[in-house]
Design a protein around this motif. Structure first.
Motif, PDB file in Angstrom:
ATOM      1  N   ILE A 165      -9.845 -10.543  -1.683  1.00 12.10           N
ATOM      2  CA  ILE A 165      -8.701 -10.507  -2.594  1.00 12.10           C
ATOM      3  C   ILE A 165      -8.260  -9.064  -2.822  1.00 12.10           C
ATOM      4  O   ILE A 165      -7.071  -8.733  -2.752  1.00 12.10           O
ATOM      5  N   ALA A 166      -9.230  -8.191  -3.085  1.00 17.52           N
ATOM      6  CA  ALA A 166      -8.913  -6.778  -3.336  1.00 17.52           C
ATOM      7  C   ALA A 166      -8.266  -6.141  -2.120  1.00 17.52           C
ATOM      8  O   ALA A 166      -7.262  -5.426  -2.240  1.00 17.52           O
ATOM      9  N   LEU A 208      -4.466  -4.690  -1.989  1.00 17.44           N
ATOM     10  CA  LEU A 208      -4.339  -3.261  -1.697  1.00 17.44           C
ATOM     11  C   LEU A 208      -3.311  -3.050  -0.587  1.00 17.44           C
ATOM     12  O   LEU A 208      -2.403  -2.218  -0.715  1.00 17.44           O
ATOM     13  N   GLU A 209      -3.413  -3.825   0.480  1.00 17.78           N
ATOM     14  CA  GLU A 209      -2.479  -3.684   1.594  1.00 17.78           C
ATOM     15  C   GLU A 209      -1.071  -4.116   1.190  1.00 17.78           C
ATOM     16  O   GLU A 209      -0.079  -3.474   1.532  1.00 17.78           O
ATOM     17  N   ARG A 210      -0.988  -5.201   0.434  1.00 19.19           N
ATOM     18  CA  ARG A 210       0.311  -5.741   0.030  1.00 19.19           C
ATOM     19  C   ARG A 210       1.080  -4.726  -0.813  1.00 19.19           C
ATOM     20  O   ARG A 210       2.263  -4.455  -0.574  1.00 19.19           O
ATOM     21  N   TYR A 211       0.410  -4.127  -1.805  1.00 24.26           N
ATOM     22  CA  TYR A 211       1.118  -3.221  -2.711  1.00 24.26           C
ATOM     23  C   TYR A 211       1.263  -1.819  -2.137  1.00 24.26           C
ATOM     24  O   TYR A 211       2.207  -1.107  -2.492  1.00 24.26           O
ATOM     25  N   ALA A 216      -9.973   8.530  -4.229  1.00 22.27           N
ATOM     26  CA  ALA A 216      -9.632   8.342  -2.817  1.00 22.27           C
ATOM     27  C   ALA A 216      -8.575   7.256  -2.676  1.00 22.27           C
ATOM     28  O   ALA A 216      -7.658   7.362  -1.853  1.00 22.27           O
ATOM     29  N   LEU A 217      -8.700   6.231  -3.494  1.00 19.79           N
ATOM     30  CA  LEU A 217      -7.750   5.124  -3.446  1.00 19.79           C
ATOM     31  C   LEU A 217      -6.356   5.583  -3.883  1.00 19.79           C
ATOM     32  O   LEU A 217      -5.339   5.175  -3.297  1.00 19.79           O
ATOM     33  N   ARG A 218      -6.296   6.440  -4.875  1.00 20.61           N
ATOM     34  CA  ARG A 218      -4.999   6.906  -5.381  1.00 20.61           C
ATOM     35  C   ARG A 218      -4.224   7.699  -4.329  1.00 20.61           C
ATOM     36  O   ARG A 218      -2.996   7.742  -4.362  1.00 20.61           O
ATOM     37  N   LYS A 219      -4.930   8.303  -3.377  1.00 17.89           N
ATOM     38  CA  LYS A 219      -4.245   9.060  -2.327  1.00 17.89           C
ATOM     39  C   LYS A 219      -3.373   8.150  -1.470  1.00 17.89           C
ATOM     40  O   LYS A 219      -2.380   8.599  -0.903  1.00 17.89           O
TER      41      LYS A 219
END
Length: 355
Positions: free
Chosen positions: A241-242, A246-249, A333-336
């Motif tokens: 789900i995550a 993540l890819e969708r948004y 790292a995710l925010r990048k």
């Protein structure tokens, strides 16, 4: 149906809920087309200058929609109206229409099966409802992907032209307002994926886009979708789900920047706000929205909005926290991955409450 049967791994209760859901959609789709057949003038109903709340999930869209609903100049579709719009609701029977009980039973079924759902998002037949419930009659809707793990359907949905879903949504509004022109205030995070299609369907729409730190909204969204799916299946893969969201948004936020900079979507018909600003001064954000769209905000309306805000504290159904590591990556790292989006719309960093 193939995806539900072969991929969703439904429990017996989940199968019952899914079957009722699909049958209701088919039933109401037939009713909508029959209504249009019997009264072709429905198609001439004008949907004028609607206001759409279109931020990503968990960015404050629900409470903003609730405040706009407090304005008596606006009409907001209720849960029972979007689930069962035919025949056109009448004011004189709006409080005792038998469709209210039917819709309430369906909308509250999931929160009676799985605990914690009301702490994340509350559902009711008499609360404002999201546009995707009308889109579901076209069978193009994230209502399916929110409730069920159906990756083949989800891949088709993401790649599909959403024009039929928006046409169905417009038909539902035309049926609901038949003979009573109104200014609709509408809401769904799914609009963010399809803003050019929304404006093609509603050229005079005004759209309020809400923004929030993607790490916070994705963690919260993953928690919500996982909880919804637990009501239908005992096999819920939170990591999948995550990753999917993540890819969708990531794709959607990149498109939003592209659409904005290329003016693919009309800049003058957009209002942007940040979740942090709304938390600090909700009514101040609403005043800016009204000013942006040339709407009159009367003192009595502002008082009604203030009362609605006090009646809907964020933790009224329990505090919502998310599990540590839910997105599987270090937040910085995710925010990048979202640096371009965050810079374009000045989205601040937010702490994610974890347990």
């Amino acid at each position: 149906c193939d995806a539900l049967e072969g991929e969703a791994r439904l429990t017996p209760i989940g199968r019952i809920l899914a079957r009722r859901f699909v049958l209701r959609l088919l039933e109401v789709r037939i009713q909508l087309l029959a209504a249009l057949d019997a009264d072709p003038a429905i198609a001439d109903e004008e949907i004028k200058a609607s206001v759409f709340v279109a931020g990503a999930p968990r960015t404050g869209t629900t409470i903003l929609h609730t405040l706009l609903a407090a304005d008596p100049a606006h009409r907001v579709p209720l849960g029972w109206e979007l689930l069962r719009p035919v025949p056109t609701p009448r004011t004189e029977s709006a409080s005792d229409d038998p469709r209210i009980a039917l819709a309430h039973r369906e909308l509250t079924a999931a929160q009676t099966v799985v605990s914690g759902l009301r702490a994340i998002h509350s559902y009711s037949a008499t609360q404002p409802k999201e546009c995707l419930s009308a889109m579901s009659f076209a069978f193009q809707s994230e209502e399916f992907t929110a409730r069920f793990a159906v990756p083949s359907y989800e891949a088709w949905l993401v790649a599909s032209d959403m024009t039929p879903a928006y046409a169905m949504h417009r038909l539902v509004l035309q049926v609901l307002q038949r003979g009573r022109p109104t200014r609709w205030v509408l809401k769904s995070p799914v609009h963010l994926h399809s803003l050019p299609t929304l404006f093609a369907t509603h050229p005079d729409a005004r759209v309020a886009v809400t923004h929030r730190d993607p790490v916070a909204l994705l963690a919260s969204l993953t928690s919500l979708i996982a909880t919804l799916r637990w009501a239908h299946s005992d096999a819920v893969d939170t990591d999948a789900i995550a990753r999917g969201h993540l890819e969708r948004y990531r794709t959607t936020f990149e498109r939003l920047v592209d659409w904005t900079e290329a003016e693919t979507i009309p800049r003058a018909q957009l209002h942007h706000s940040r979740f942090a600003d709304f938390q600090d001064d909700a009514l101040g954000v609403v005043r800016e929205l009204y000013d942006r769209f040339g709407l009159a905000l009367r003192d009595a309306t502002e008082a009604a909005m203030r009362a609605a805000l006090e009646a809907h504290p964020a933790d009224r159904h329990g505090r919502h926290v998310v599990a540590r590591g839910l997105l599987g990556r270090d937040p910085e790292a995710l925010r990048k991955d979202f640096a371009r989006y965050r810079a374009r719309f000045e989205v601040p960093t937010e702490d994610v409450e974890e347990v």
